[in-house]
Scaffold this active site. Structure first.
Site, PDB file in Angstrom:
ATOM      1  N   GLN A   1      34.208  35.636  34.904  1.00 25.67           N
ATOM      2  CA  GLN A   1      34.033  36.446  33.697  1.00 25.67           C
ATOM      3  C   GLN A   1      32.745  36.062  32.985  1.00 25.67           C
ATOM      4  OE1 GLN A   1      37.195  36.382  30.765  1.00 25.67           O
ATOM      5  NE2 GLN A   1      35.870  37.306  29.218  1.00 25.67           N
TER       6      GLN A   1
ATOM      7  N   CYS B   1      38.297  39.761  29.334  1.00 27.44           N
ATOM      8  CA  CYS B   1      39.347  39.069  30.093  1.00 27.44           C
ATOM      9  C   CYS B   1      40.501  39.997  30.449  1.00 27.44           C
ATOM     10  CB  CYS B   1      39.860  37.850  29.331  1.00 27.44           C
ATOM     11  SG  CYS B   1      40.553  38.202  27.700  1.00 27.44           S
TER      12      CYS B   1
ATOM     13  N   HIS C   1      43.527  35.104  25.205  1.00 32.16           N
ATOM     14  CA  HIS C   1      42.885  35.239  26.512  1.00 32.16           C
ATOM     15  C   HIS C   1      43.904  35.639  27.574  1.00 32.16           C
ATOM     16  CE1 HIS C   1      39.813  34.472  29.532  1.00 32.16           C
ATOM     17  NE2 HIS C   1      40.674  33.726  30.207  1.00 32.16           N
TER      18      HIS C   1
ATOM     19  N   ASP D   1      41.902  33.331  36.618  1.00 34.55           N
ATOM     20  CA  ASP D   1      41.346  33.366  35.274  1.00 34.55           C
ATOM     21  C   ASP D   1      39.834  33.307  35.406  1.00 34.55           C
ATOM     22  OD1 ASP D   1      40.364  32.749  32.729  1.00 34.55           O
ATOM     23  OD2 ASP D   1      42.018  31.429  32.222  1.00 34.55           O
TER      24      ASP D   1
END
Length: 233
Positions: A91, A97, A168, A187
């Site tokens: 990211q 996100c 997040h 993630d």
């Protein structure tokens, strides 16, 4: 981070399905549903089979310390991304996100995609790219920016004027590693995919991990979870 900044997404099925169906998920095949709680009765309401789980959680100092330790281990020892068994995206866009979580869910789960859709095109373009190259492609392609903005505006909350947030998204999927199913946390802020061990039931194993690792170590109530599975029509 790049200067690009998007509006944060809400973790609710209306928003996620708005994004997913515009991006190319076949609506008759799969959809996102709420996970209302951790007890057996509430988990029994989740449509099965579960193909991915999205978690929205508050970033804390304790989480950041654990993340740094785990990220260093990934840097030192490598990750599942190096084995090519999972598609992971770094990211680099602020507040993206939610879209990164959706991409991780939809591109690593067994779901049907429109072959001419943004999702299918992104998957094809990114197949042989590094996570950083995938991030650069996401920054420069118009495939998802407008879809993200439209989905963000369909939520239940007023679009914020202050785009800074400590909430997040991450995603949990089931991945075959050397013939064994593993629970994998995806993630975009991490150094790579995180292998959470053998997986027997994606929903149950994710719930246990989230309870023990996220919720139990936080005083916040700002957690929410959604599942990807059969559509609720």
């Amino acid at each position: 981070m790049t200067a690009s900044r998007w509006i944060p997404l809400e973790n609710n099925p209306e928003v996620l399905n708005s994004w997913a169906y515009k991006a190319g998920l076949v609506s008759s095949d799969s959809g996102f549903s709420d996970i209302y709680g951790f007890d057996d009765e509430l988990l029994g309401m989740v449509p099965r089979p579960v193909k991915a789980v999205l978690l929205l959680f508050p970033i804390s100092s304790a989480f950041e310390e654990r993340r740094k330790e785990e990220d260093q281990k990934i840097i030192d020892e490598g990750s599942l991304n190096d084995k090519g068994v999972v598609l992971w995206i770094k990211q680099t866009i602020s507040n993206a996100c939610g879209t990164i979580g959706l991409l991780h869910a939809l591109l690593n789960a067994d779901v049907s995609l429109d072959p001419d859709s943004p999702l299918a095109k992104f998957a094809k373009e990114c197949k042989d790219k590094t996570p950083e190259e995938r991030a650069k492609f996401l920054e420069t392609t118009p495939l998802f920016a407008s879809i993200h903005a439209e989905a963000a505006s369909t939520g239940q909350s007023v679009v914020p004027t202050d785009l800074d947030t400590d909430l997040h998204f991450c995603c949990f999927v089931e991945v075959s590693v050397d013939g064994t199913s593993h629970l994998v946390e995806l993630d975009g802020r991490r150094a790579g995919p995180v292998d959470r061990g053998v997986c027997e039931d994606l929903l149950i194993d994710t719930i246990k991990f989230v309870k023990d690792t996220y919720v139990a170590k936080s005083a916040s109530i700002h957690f929410s979870m959604t599942s990807l599975g059969p559509p609720e029509f």
